[in-house]
Scaffold this motif. Structure first.
Motif, PDB file in Angstrom:
ATOM      1  N   ALA A   1       0.816  -1.212   0.000  1.00 46.77           N
ATOM      2  CA  ALA A   1       0.000   0.000   0.000  1.00 46.77           C
ATOM      3  C   ALA A   1       0.851   1.264   0.000  1.00 46.77           C
ATOM      4  O   ALA A   1       0.631   2.187  -0.799  1.00 46.77           O
ATOM      5  CB  ALA A   1      -0.933  -0.005   1.217  1.00 46.77           C
ATOM      6  N   MET A   2       1.841   1.342   0.889  1.00 48.62           N
ATOM      7  CA  MET A   2       2.647   2.553   0.976  1.00 48.62           C
ATOM      8  C   MET A   2       3.540   2.713  -0.241  1.00 48.62           C
ATOM      9  O   MET A   2       3.756   3.843  -0.719  1.00 48.62           O
ATOM     10  CB  MET A   2       3.493   2.531   2.247  1.00 48.62           C
ATOM     11  N   VAL A   3       4.043   1.619  -0.764  1.00 44.34           N
ATOM     12  CA  VAL A   3       4.865   1.683  -1.980  1.00 44.34           C
ATOM     13  C   VAL A   3       4.041   2.223  -3.136  1.00 44.34           C
ATOM     14  O   VAL A   3       4.497   3.098  -3.890  1.00 44.34           O
ATOM     15  CB  VAL A   3       5.421   0.279  -2.320  1.00 44.34           C
ATOM     16  N   GLU A   4       2.837   1.727  -3.275  1.00 42.12           N
ATOM     17  CA  GLU A   4       1.970   2.181  -4.369  1.00 42.12           C
ATOM     18  C   GLU A   4       1.581   3.640  -4.186  1.00 42.12           C
ATOM     19  O   GLU A   4       1.542   4.414  -5.155  1.00 42.12           O
ATOM     20  CB  GLU A   4       0.720   1.302  -4.427  1.00 42.12           C
ATOM     21  N   PHE A   5       1.321   4.051  -2.952  1.00 45.08           N
ATOM     22  CA  PHE A   5       0.965   5.446  -2.719  1.00 45.08           C
ATOM     23  C   PHE A   5       2.114   6.374  -3.083  1.00 45.08           C
ATOM     24  O   PHE A   5       1.907   7.410  -3.737  1.00 45.08           O
ATOM     25  CB  PHE A   5       0.580   5.656  -1.249  1.00 45.08           C
ATOM     26  N   ARG A   6       3.327   6.025  -2.672  1.00 39.38           N
ATOM     27  CA  ARG A   6       4.478   6.868  -3.011  1.00 39.38           C
ATOM     28  C   ARG A   6       4.676   6.953  -4.515  1.00 39.38           C
ATOM     29  O   ARG A   6       4.998   8.019  -5.053  1.00 39.38           O
ATOM     30  CB  ARG A   6       5.747   6.324  -2.341  1.00 39.38           C
ATOM     31  N   ARG A   7       4.483   5.848  -5.203  1.00 41.82           N
ATOM     32  CA  ARG A   7       4.643   5.847  -6.663  1.00 41.82           C
ATOM     33  C   ARG A   7       3.594   6.724  -7.327  1.00 41.82           C
ATOM     34  O   ARG A   7       3.892   7.527  -8.210  1.00 41.82           O
ATOM     35  CB  ARG A   7       4.552   4.418  -7.200  1.00 41.82           C
ATOM     36  N   VAL A   8       2.350   6.599  -6.871  1.00 37.37           N
ATOM     37  CA  VAL A   8       1.259   7.332  -7.502  1.00 37.37           C
ATOM     38  C   VAL A   8       1.322   8.815  -7.163  1.00 37.37           C
ATOM     39  O   VAL A   8       1.106   9.666  -8.033  1.00 37.37           O
ATOM     40  CB  VAL A   8      -0.098   6.731  -7.074  1.00 37.37           C
ATOM     41  N   VAL A   9       1.618   9.170  -5.897  1.00 35.15           N
ATOM     42  CA  VAL A   9       1.558  10.567  -5.496  1.00 35.15           C
ATOM     43  C   VAL A   9       2.612  11.404  -6.217  1.00 35.15           C
ATOM     44  O   VAL A   9       2.392  12.595  -6.491  1.00 35.15           O
ATOM     45  CB  VAL A   9       1.706  10.705  -3.965  1.00 35.15           C
ATOM     46  N   THR A  10       3.739  10.804  -6.558  1.00 36.94           N
ATOM     47  CA  THR A  10       4.743  11.532  -7.334  1.00 36.94           C
ATOM     48  C   THR A  10       4.180  11.947  -8.680  1.00 36.94           C
ATOM     49  O   THR A  10       4.350  13.091  -9.130  1.00 36.94           O
ATOM     50  CB  THR A  10       5.992  10.656  -7.548  1.00 36.94           C
ATOM     51  N   ARG A  11       3.463  11.038  -9.322  1.00 40.08           N
ATOM     52  CA  ARG A  11       2.906  11.320 -10.647  1.00 40.08           C
ATOM     53  C   ARG A  11       1.697  12.252 -10.571  1.00 40.08           C
ATOM     54  O   ARG A  11       1.547  13.142 -11.397  1.00 40.08           O
ATOM     55  CB  ARG A  11       2.539  10.004 -11.332  1.00 40.08           C
ATOM     56  N   THR A  12       0.832  12.042  -9.586  1.00 39.65           N
ATOM     57  CA  THR A  12      -0.353  12.900  -9.503  1.00 39.65           C
ATOM     58  C   THR A  12       0.013  14.334  -9.143  1.00 39.65           C
ATOM     59  O   THR A  12      -0.619  15.277  -9.625  1.00 39.65           O
ATOM     60  CB  THR A  12      -1.355  12.349  -8.470  1.00 39.65           C
ATOM     61  N   THR A  13       1.032  14.518  -8.311  1.00 42.51           N
ATOM     62  CA  THR A  13       1.455  15.871  -7.971  1.00 42.51           C
ATOM     63  C   THR A  13       2.045  16.578  -9.187  1.00 42.51           C
ATOM     64  O   THR A  13       1.741  17.746  -9.461  1.00 42.51           O
ATOM     65  CB  THR A  13       2.482  15.851  -6.824  1.00 42.51           C
ATOM     66  N   ALA A  14       2.880  15.857  -9.928  1.00 45.79           N
ATOM     67  CA  ALA A  14       3.429  16.448 -11.155  1.00 45.79           C
ATOM     68  C   ALA A  14       2.319  16.756 -12.152  1.00 45.79           C
ATOM     69  O   ALA A  14       2.306  17.816 -12.790  1.00 45.79           O
ATOM     70  CB  ALA A  14       4.450  15.493 -11.773  1.00 45.79           C
ATOM     71  N   LEU A  15       1.353  15.850 -12.267  1.00 44.73           N
ATOM     72  CA  LEU A  15       0.255  16.041 -13.213  1.00 44.73           C
ATOM     73  C   LEU A  15      -0.612  17.226 -12.814  1.00 44.73           C
ATOM     74  O   LEU A  15      -1.006  18.039 -13.662  1.00 44.73           O
ATOM     75  CB  LEU A  15      -0.590  14.769 -13.282  1.00 44.73           C
TER      76      LEU A  15
END
Length: 444
Positions: free
Chosen positions: A225-239
């Motif tokens: 869960a935390m690994v996936e959140f870190r991966r996704v939040v990097t992209r969503t913040t940039a987006l």
């Protein structure tokens, strides 16, 4: 026995049965926000001279642009991950809060210093820099609450939250104008945002900690869960920075390149028309949440939400074109109806053109595959920033509206090309009408 168990099991807060209800709640909240926002900006247009209002809206646009990027970056990661992580939800939620607080403090201080160094009207005014820093922290926290409510199936809280926020702004603004008469518009917004965070955050934390009505199992394991959140939040913040942040910053750019008068005209119209964008974007957030929780129904949800958001946007555009130019002229003759109507029509056209992109991006977000939206948003952000100085210098607020329309058109066209390539490529390989995005490859 199974019937008794079904009777004791609360209905799921995710899936096709709830997406339309949540979308309606979000849309209703947006409409309420629009009505109260019109009243707020009407008062500002009537009692604040355009030159001063242009500076205030420039300051506010920096607050909302940077704060919205942080709120949407973490919030979009919530909507993609929280429905799918089960018992790991509280840990993911707290990680997002810490990240949001850190980003907003750093970005707030940096943004405040940049504004007072670059905008002539507030140069070296460090009180304005402090207001921007505090405002970004407050606005990002308030915006993140909205995404969190949708992510935990409480979109029905949006209408009362928006009513409270809008009413506080309207009540506080006249008092500020009659007393301190300093940056009254952004200060009113900051006060209302802080108030809503203080009221709602404890209740949201309690709901997440107790998993009240939320599934305790998900498609993402607790270990991941935390690994996936870190991966996704990097992209969503940039987006969100390349998409939402770029658009929210445009009132500041108009003031910078065309002067406070044109900046005030553009900001007033943009603030009203942006509500149409927010309706579509909020419905898209609802789609991302429920498609993440029930991916098999994603395509059907997307079609219905696109149709409904299209109807709302078209009707809202007609109403804005009929009312806004006349209303602004009546409030202050400095805003002539001809130029204001041009800005309204062009910005509304951009809102309608953007809808297919929002739905497509929401589907990609629900699959946690954001490479294509990131590339498109980055390219179109460069296009917008390149056009703004030239268009603003030549046509003022109208030129800025044309630049935004071009940005929206290229963004949606790019999404259409990517979708068509995936769809027909998959079809040609004999996989039926399933887009390539359904394969859920990591990193895309």
């Amino acid at each position: 026995m199974s019937a008794d168990l079904d009777a004791r099991t609360p209905p799921s807060r995710y899936g096709a049965q709830r997406v339309h209800r949540d979308a309606i709640a979000v849309a209703l909240g947006s409409v309420i926000n629009a009505v109260l926002g019109v009243a707020f900006w009407a008062f500002a247009a009537r009692f604040v001279v355009p030159a001063e209002l242009g500076v205030m809206t420039a300051v506010l646009s920096v607050i909302t642009a940077v704060g919205s990027v942080i709120a949407a970056g973490v919030g979009d990661a919530y909507t993609a991950v929280l429905p799918a992580v089960g018992r790991a939800r509280p840990a993911v939620f707290r990680r997002g809060l810490r990240l949001s607080a850190l980003l907003s403090v750093v970005a707030g201080v940096t943004s405040g210093l940049i504004v007072v160094a670059s905008l002539t009207e507030v140069r070296a005014d460090y009180a304005v820099a402090a207001l921007i820093a505090v405002g970004i922290v407050a606005w990002s926290a308030y915006g993140l609450q909205g995404s969190t409510l949708i992510a935990i199936g409480r979109a029905n809280w949006a209408p009362p939250s928006n009513i409270a926020h809008g009413v506080v702004k309207i009540v506080v603004l006249p008092a500020l104008c009659a007393t301190i008469a300093w940056q009254s518009v952004p200060v009113a917004v900051v006060i209302a945002s802080v108030g809503m965070v203080v009221v709602l955050r404890p209740a949201i934390k309690r709901l997440i900690d107790t998993s009240d009505g939320l599934p305790t199992t998900g498609t993402i394991s607790e270990d991941q869960a935390m690994v996936e959140f870190r991966r996704v939040v990097t992209r969503t913040t940039a987006l969100s920075g390349l998409n939402l942040g770029v658009l929210a910053l445009t009132p500041f750019l108009v003031t910078l390149f065309a002067g406070p008068g044109e900046g005030a005209r553009f900001a007033l119209v943009f603030s009203i028309v942006a509500t149409l964008d927010f309706i579509g974007a909020s419905m898209a957030v609802s789609l991302a949440v429920h498609a993440s929780g029930e991916p098999g129904s994603a395509a059907a949800m997307a079609k219905k939400l696109l149709a409904r958001s299209g109807v709302v946007t078209v009707l809202g555009s007609i109403g804005a074109a009929a009312v806004v130019p006349v209303a602004l002229y009546a409030l202050n003759p400095a805003y002539d109806m001809g130029s204001t109507l041009e800005v309204v029509v062009i910005l509304c056209a951009g809102s309608m053109i953007r809808l297919p992109y929002l739905v497509w991006a929401a589907l990609r977000q629900s699959e946690r595959r954001l490479r294509a939206p990131l590339v498109l948003s980055g390219a179109t952000a460069i296009l917008l920033f390149a056009m703004m100085p030239v268009c603003c210098a030549a046509l003022g607020a109208v030129g800025a509206a044309w630049a935004i329309l071009a940005h929206q058109a290229v963004l949606t066209a790019g999404a259409g090309i990517v979708f068509a390539r995936n769809y027909f490529g998959d079809h040609g390989r004999g996989r039926g009408a399933v887009p390539r995005s359904s394969s859920r490859k990591k990193g895309n």
